[in-house]
Design an enzyme around this catalytic site. Structure first.
Site, mmCIF file in Angstrom:
data_model
loop_
_atom_site.group_PDB
_atom_site.id
_atom_site.type_symbol
_atom_site.label_atom_id
_atom_site.label_comp_id
_atom_site.label_asym_id
_atom_site.label_seq_id
_atom_site.Cartn_x
_atom_site.Cartn_y
_atom_site.Cartn_z
ATOM 1 N N CYS A 1 27.645 15.330 28.424
ATOM 2 C CA CYS A 1 28.629 16.242 28.994
ATOM 3 C C CYS A 1 29.775 16.419 28.007
ATOM 4 C CB CYS A 1 29.145 15.694 30.316
ATOM 5 S SG CYS A 1 30.521 16.642 31.003
ATOM 6 N N ASP B 1 23.304 13.310 29.960
ATOM 7 C CA ASP B 1 22.513 14.233 30.771
ATOM 8 C C ASP B 1 21.063 14.106 30.316
ATOM 9 O OD1 ASP B 1 24.712 15.362 32.192
ATOM 10 O OD2 ASP B 1 25.182 16.590 30.450
#
Length: 274
Positions: free
Chosen positions: A182, A189
């Site tokens: 992120c 992620d």
């Protein structure tokens, strides 16, 4: 709009007690696309961002709580995406709201997301009586993760790993090793990615090294998929290309961007990691 301000994503938040569409925080797509050399007004691909909401609830007309799964489809041509935590806060603002029917919930969410993104967003619900029919369904294609490779490069992203030879193929390749971070919080992620193309055969070892080079890359899900599509298009020159990433959920939401220069419709297969 300040595109460097990512709204509530990195901030402490008080969870809303009443419906509030103003919680949605749009982010312009144009700046990230220009960084890839794209003209936001003439994109070389179409596609959709599929959002699955697993924590969706409201009150019926008599005040009894209702629960459902939600699927949102945001067109890739929309001028704006919506920051994920703001969407979570917005959906949570429905928790104590009396809404007459599931259809009215769909219409409300679709209306608000369409206004935020600047394009027609579709919304569908899976209600509790349909939960038992839901199944896991992995991305179709040939997985390249078992290739025997020594890898010590985890970023920055290395398009130079991508290459193709003269053999013409039409194939679908899958990897579960995509990870990015992120850009606001630095949290990881995780995703599986499906690459379907026709053209000169893409070197699989180079493709896997390229995907692993995202491991320390900071980018929103949608931006990572568009970068992958653009790098494959420029380096390998396929005449048909689609890139589809299925990201694991965070905060009750998963985001699954799909970009393609074809006309096919994107399915929404929920994988085991989702």
């Amino acid at each position: 709009m300040n595109t460097n301000d990512h709204g509530p994503l990195g901030a402490r938040s008080a969870y809303p007690q009443h419906y509030d569409a103003s919680l949605l925080f749009p982010i312009e797509r144009a700046a990230a696309r220009r960084e890839l050399g794209l003209d936001p007004a003439a994109l070389p691909f179409g596609g959709v961002d599929i959002w699955n909401a697993y924590e969706l609830s409201w009150l019926d007309g008599r005040g009894k709580p209702q629960v459902a799964l939600g699927q949102l489809r945001v067109p890739a041509h929309s001028p704006r995406l919506v920051e994920s935590k703001s969407l979570k806060l917005y959906l949570n603002s429905l928790n104590q709201e009396r809404i007459g029917s599931a259809d009215a919930v769909q219409e409300l969410i679709a209306r608000d997301l369409s206004a935020a993104t600047g394009a027609a967003v579709t919304m569908s619900l899976v209600t509790a009586d349909q939960f038992a029919a839901q199944r896991l369904d992995e991305l179709d294609g040939e997985c390249i993760d078992a290739l025997a490779l020594d890898i010590d490069d985890y970023g920055p992203v290395r398009p130079a790993y991508l290459r193709s030879d003269g053999a013409q193929v039409a194939e679908t390749l899958v990897s579960h090793l995509l990870k990015s971070n992120c850009p606001v919080t630095g949290q990881p992620d995780w995703a599986s990615v499906r690459i379907d193309y026709a053209g000169a055969a893409i070197d699989r070892a180079g493709l896997l090294r390229y995907l692993v080079s995202y491991r320390d890359h900071a980018g929103f899900h949608e931006q990572c998929v568009e970068r992958i599509w653009c790098d494959l298009w420029q380096r390998c020159s396929p005449h048909r290309l689609s890139v589809y990433a299925r990201y694991t959920r965070r905060g009750g939401l998963d985001i699954n961007p799909w970009r393609s220069n074809g006309a096919e419709r994107c399915r929404n297969p929920r994988g085991a990691r989702q």
